[in-house]
Write a protein that holds these residues in place. Structure first.
Motif, PDB file in Angstrom:
ATOM      1  N   ALA A 146      17.149  57.397  -8.872  1.00  0.00           N
ATOM      2  CA  ALA A 146      16.378  56.475  -9.706  1.00  0.00           C
ATOM      3  C   ALA A 146      15.248  57.252 -10.374  1.00  0.00           C
ATOM      4  N   HIS A 147      15.092  57.072 -11.673  1.00  0.00           N
ATOM      5  CA  HIS A 147      14.107  57.805 -12.461  1.00  0.00           C
ATOM      6  C   HIS A 147      12.974  56.885 -12.900  1.00  0.00           C
ATOM      7  N   ALA A 148      11.752  57.396 -12.862  1.00  0.00           N
ATOM      8  CA  ALA A 148      10.626  56.673 -13.444  1.00  0.00           C
ATOM      9  C   ALA A 148      10.847  56.552 -14.949  1.00  0.00           C
ATOM     10  N   PRO A 149      10.240  55.546 -15.610  1.00  0.00           N
ATOM     11  CA  PRO A 149      10.499  55.329 -17.044  1.00  0.00           C
ATOM     12  C   PRO A 149      10.222  56.536 -17.925  1.00  0.00           C
ATOM     13  N   ASP A 150       9.290  57.404 -17.513  1.00  0.00           N
ATOM     14  CA  ASP A 150       8.961  58.564 -18.348  1.00  0.00           C
ATOM     15  C   ASP A 150       9.599  59.852 -17.845  1.00  0.00           C
ATOM     16  N   SER A 151      10.585  59.748 -16.950  1.00  0.00           N
ATOM     17  CA  SER A 151      11.199  60.937 -16.356  1.00  0.00           C
ATOM     18  C   SER A 151      11.815  61.841 -17.417  1.00  0.00           C
ATOM     19  N   LEU A 152      12.646  61.287 -18.291  1.00  0.00           N
ATOM     20  CA  LEU A 152      13.312  62.097 -19.306  1.00  0.00           C
ATOM     21  C   LEU A 152      12.301  62.704 -20.273  1.00  0.00           C
ATOM     22  N   ARG A 153      11.311  61.939 -20.645  1.00  0.00           N
ATOM     23  CA  ARG A 153      10.276  62.433 -21.563  1.00  0.00           C
ATOM     24  C   ARG A 153       9.561  63.659 -20.973  1.00  0.00           C
ATOM     25  N   THR A 154       9.179  63.572 -19.694  1.00  0.00           N
ATOM     26  CA  THR A 154       8.427  64.675 -19.080  1.00  0.00           C
ATOM     27  C   THR A 154       9.304  65.899 -18.863  1.00  0.00           C
ATOM     28  N   LEU A 155      10.585  65.697 -18.538  1.00  0.00           N
ATOM     29  CA  LEU A 155      11.484  66.832 -18.363  1.00  0.00           C
ATOM     30  C   LEU A 155      11.667  67.588 -19.680  1.00  0.00           C
ATOM     31  N   VAL A 156      11.886  66.863 -20.760  1.00  0.00           N
ATOM     32  CA  VAL A 156      12.086  67.506 -22.058  1.00  0.00           C
ATOM     33  C   VAL A 156      10.807  68.213 -22.510  1.00  0.00           C
ATOM     34  N   ALA A 157       9.669  67.565 -22.321  1.00  0.00           N
ATOM     35  CA  ALA A 157       8.400  68.187 -22.719  1.00  0.00           C
ATOM     36  C   ALA A 157       8.155  69.471 -21.931  1.00  0.00           C
ATOM     37  N   ALA A 158       8.478  69.455 -20.625  1.00  0.00           N
ATOM     38  CA  ALA A 158       8.301  70.659 -19.816  1.00  0.00           C
ATOM     39  C   ALA A 158       9.244  71.767 -20.260  1.00  0.00           C
ATOM     40  N   ALA A 159      10.492  71.420 -20.557  1.00  0.00           N
ATOM     41  CA  ALA A 159      11.458  72.429 -21.002  1.00  0.00           C
ATOM     42  C   ALA A 159      11.042  73.038 -22.330  1.00  0.00           C
ATOM     43  N   ARG A 160      10.600  72.196 -23.257  1.00  0.00           N
ATOM     44  CA  ARG A 160      10.167  72.681 -24.570  1.00  0.00           C
ATOM     45  C   ARG A 160       8.916  73.560 -24.440  1.00  0.00           C
ATOM     46  N   THR A 161       7.935  73.095 -23.673  1.00  0.00           N
ATOM     47  CA  THR A 161       6.664  73.819 -23.566  1.00  0.00           C
ATOM     48  C   THR A 161       6.850  75.179 -22.911  1.00  0.00           C
ATOM     49  N   GLY A 162       7.642  75.220 -21.833  1.00  0.00           N
ATOM     50  CA  GLY A 162       7.830  76.472 -21.099  1.00  0.00           C
ATOM     51  C   GLY A 162       9.012  77.293 -21.564  1.00  0.00           C
ATOM     52  N   ASP A 163       9.740  76.823 -22.596  1.00  0.00           N
ATOM     53  CA  ASP A 163      10.922  77.503 -23.101  1.00  0.00           C
ATOM     54  C   ASP A 163      11.926  77.757 -21.973  1.00  0.00           C
ATOM     55  N   PHE A 164      12.166  76.717 -21.160  1.00  0.00           N
ATOM     56  CA  PHE A 164      13.123  76.813 -20.063  1.00  0.00           C
ATOM     57  C   PHE A 164      14.505  76.400 -20.536  1.00  0.00           C
ATOM     58  N   ASP A 165      15.515  77.115 -20.060  1.00  0.00           N
ATOM     59  CA  ASP A 165      16.896  76.738 -20.336  1.00  0.00           C
ATOM     60  C   ASP A 165      17.367  75.649 -19.382  1.00  0.00           C
ATOM     61  N   ALA A 166      16.767  75.573 -18.215  1.00  0.00           N
ATOM     62  CA  ALA A 166      17.099  74.528 -17.244  1.00  0.00           C
ATOM     63  C   ALA A 166      15.842  74.158 -16.481  1.00  0.00           C
ATOM     64  N   VAL A 167      15.591  72.872 -16.383  1.00  0.00           N
ATOM     65  CA  VAL A 167      14.478  72.342 -15.593  1.00  0.00           C
ATOM     66  C   VAL A 167      15.076  71.369 -14.588  1.00  0.00           C
TER      67      VAL A 167
END
Length: 397
Positions: A146-167
């Motif tokens: 089960a994901h919090a409502p902002d789960s996808l938003r925070t994962l994408v923002a973290a991947a973009r900010t840190g230039d991660f290929d997988a988070v």
């Protein structure tokens, strides 16, 4: 007497090294890295892939959380019904009609061919469906998360900010029953000890792992690393996925979850036993020597401290009792942060040797079941060791 002292001192030395030299694995402050939201209109498209086999019991608590994501960009969910017999697919469609939210596609890939695990065959099918939408990212998540409502938003923002290929986030597992509180925090503690999260996130290190319940993966990276084809027979697919990404030069991050929780109950010891034993021997590559070394290591690191403390006191050996007691104290102290993360009573910390003994038995049982032809079994399927799986990929349709 010298053997008793030597064992106690060896165990203490092992714990001092684990305390300071194993990437501070015992700390629980590795959470999503600093992130900045993309500009409005610049949120990348994402497809969520959910492999599901007989998940009707938990889907009502997990799927609506995905459909209700407040993601600012384009996103949709693909649930792949992996031959369920409990109406998982029908329930998913009903939940989508009832809750609305992100678009949902439910499909089935049919039985996996030889050389594929069922989950990865379902993931392959889901990724193939998703690629038609040309997403920049894929969120691979299990049907019990089960994901919090902002789960996808925070994962994408973290991947973009840190230039991660997988988070990836280690979803918080349920720890409510007596056995869950005893076994579950230790499961994550042992995992972090094998794969220290801080090392995983550093470029240039070989340590690689992910948590299969929540992996945000760049689509381009998945294609370049041939995921999931390259890991099609992996029972421990999350670690195999992370290794494939890192071997291809990708940058990965793994930490503890703040916005993803497992809703799967495992209230009885036999439920937890099955969860661990189904893949423990696979972790050891089905090798008897690795099994023997693991048993010896668990005995020295986790069982020796209380045994040498008691034996030292009984035999009047102060050095053995002191070294064994100090090792036990260090062990318990390193376990406290994980118990706090799981909101479990701290008096469980001194019981870690008993929990480790249970894991030792589960690992041996995993090997026994494997040699009886019942190893790596899950939801009606039993998987062969990787060396016996065919190497040929199925032809593309």
């Amino acid at each position: 007497m010298s053997a008793l002292v030597g064992t106690a001192v060896g165990s203490l030395a092992a714990w001092l090294w684990l305390l300071l030299g194993q990437g501070f694995f015992w700390r629980t402050d590795v959470r999503l890295p600093p992130r900045a939201d993309p500009a409005p209109g610049d949120w990348p498209p994402v497809c969520v892939v959910v492999p599901a086999r007989d998940e009707a019991a938990v889907l009502g608590a997990s799927l609506p959380s995905l459909l209700g994501q407040d993601y600012p960009g384009r996103a949709e969910v693909f649930l792949v019904d992996d031959g369920s017999s409990d109406g998982t697919g029908e329930l998913a469609r009903e939940l989508a009609r009832r809750h609305g939210g992100l678009p949902l596609t439910v499909d089935t890939p049919g039985e996996p061919p030889a050389g594929w695990t069922g989950k990865l065959w379902a993931v392959r099918h889901g990724i193939a469906l998703a690629r038609a939408r040309r997403p920049e990212y894929l969120l691979l998540t299990d049907a019990d998360i089960a994901h919090a409502p902002d789960s996808l938003r925070t994962l994408v923002a973290a991947a973009r900010t840190g230039d991660f290929d997988a988070v990836s986030q280690m979803a918080r597992l349920r720890a409510e029953s007596r056995w869950e509180r005893l076994v579950v925090p230790a499961f994550v503690y042992f995992f972090a000890q094998l794969y220290p999260f801080r090392r995983i996130g550093r470029r240039g290190t070989r340590t690689a792992a992910a948590a299969g319940g929540c992996v945000l993966l760049r689509s381009e990276t998945a294609e370049r690393a041939r995921i999931p084809e390259a890991i099609r027979h992996a029972v421990i697919d999350d670690v195999a996925l992370a290794r494939a990404v890192k071997d291809g030069g990708g940058h990965i991050w793994l930490g503890l979850a703040e916005r993803a929780d497992s809703v799967r109950p495992c209230p009885r010891l036999r439920d937890l036993w099955r969860m661990v034993s189904r893949s423990a021997y696979a972790q050891l590559r089905h090798h008897p020597l690795l099994l023997a070394g693991t048993v010896a290591g668990l005995a020295l690191v986790y069982l020796a401290p209380p045994v040498t403390l008691v034996a030292g006191l009984a035999a009047g050996s102060g050095p053995a009792a002191l070294a064994g007691g100090t090792a036990w104290l260090v062990m318990a102290a390193t376990y406290v942060p994980m118990l706090r993360y799981y909101r479990c009573p701290l008096w469980l910390a001194p019981l870690l040797p008993f929990t480790a003994f249970l894991y030792l038995l589960m690992t041996v049982d995993s090997a026994v079941q494997h040699h009886r032809g019942r190893g790596a079994a899950w939801k009606g399927r039993t998987y062969a060791r990787p060396g016996t799986a065919p190497d040929a990929l199925p032809e593309e349709g």
